[in-house]
Design an enzyme around this catalytic site. Structure first.
Site: not given
Length: 218
Positions: A169, A10, A8
């Site tokens: 995250d 961001d 990922d």
């Protein structure tokens, strides 16, 4: 077949919350809608824009979600054009980790809710673009947690799904990996809590960048 690790962006590679929060806030102000708190905005990082607006304002009509999503895009473009975007710094140790994984023979990819343009800017800014063999963005795929981005990354990289890991995250990243049938690894420095990632199905959660290689022992 080759092994692949998909990141990922961001909240995993870079800390981009300042720009995202400001663009959301300005879009809501322009639409004359109550601005959500930043804690709520950080919760939707990783979703595609319409889905993010649905999560922030579930009581609104679909047309309003589309208007807010377009407003976010317009604000982000204006911030970029005026030089008002904040730096989106790499989390400590990420640059070295990417280089290490590439040296160790991993194929690297990204699956992100960012646009092509936004992702290209991040990778170019940090000099990482040449390490990645597949880049999947919200421009061409359904929103996470749909597994489309992971399936496309595996196909483009020619990788083995059994030797593929998704690192992210948020619960959206973890659920996307679960839906795609690949290893899900959460990280503890982003925008969702480690216990949420575990509950969503993460095979492991790295609390520090240095811990990630251990979780990649496929």
């Amino acid at each position: 077949m080759s092994r692949l690790v998909i990141f990922d962006c961001d909240g995993t590679l870079v800390d981009s919350q300042a720009n995202i929060c400001r663009a959301v806030e300005e879009a809501f102000v322009e639409a004359r809608v109550a601005v959500p708190p930043r804690d709520a905005i950080r919760r939707i990082v990783g979703l595609s824009l319409v889905e993010a607006m649905q999560a922030l304002l579930p009581e609104a009509a679909d047309a309003d979600h589309r208007i807010l999503a377009q407003g976010y895009k317009d604000k982000f473009v204006a911030m970029r054009a005026s030089g008002m975007l904040d730096e989106e710094p790499l989390f400590d140790g990420i640059g070295s980790l990417v280089e290490r994984l590439a040296r160790d023979g991993w194929l690297l990819g990204v699956a992100t809710g960012k646009s092509d343009r936004g992702l290209d800017r991040v990778l170019a800014t940090h000099g990482l673009a040449h390490h990645f063999v597949t880049l999947q963005t919200a421009d061409r795929h359904p929103s996470k947690p749909h597994p489309s981005m992971i399936a496309a990354a595996i196909a483009e990289a020619g990788a083995d799904p059994a030797r593929t890991a998704m690192i992210g995250d948020t619960t959206y990243d973890v659920m996307m990996a679960v839906n795609a049938g690949v290893r899900a690894i959460g990280v503890g420095w982003g925008y969702h809590e480690p216990d949420e990632l575990t509950a969503a199905g993460a095979h492991g959660v790295a609390l520090a960048v240095a811990d990630l290689p251990h979780h990649l022992e496929l």
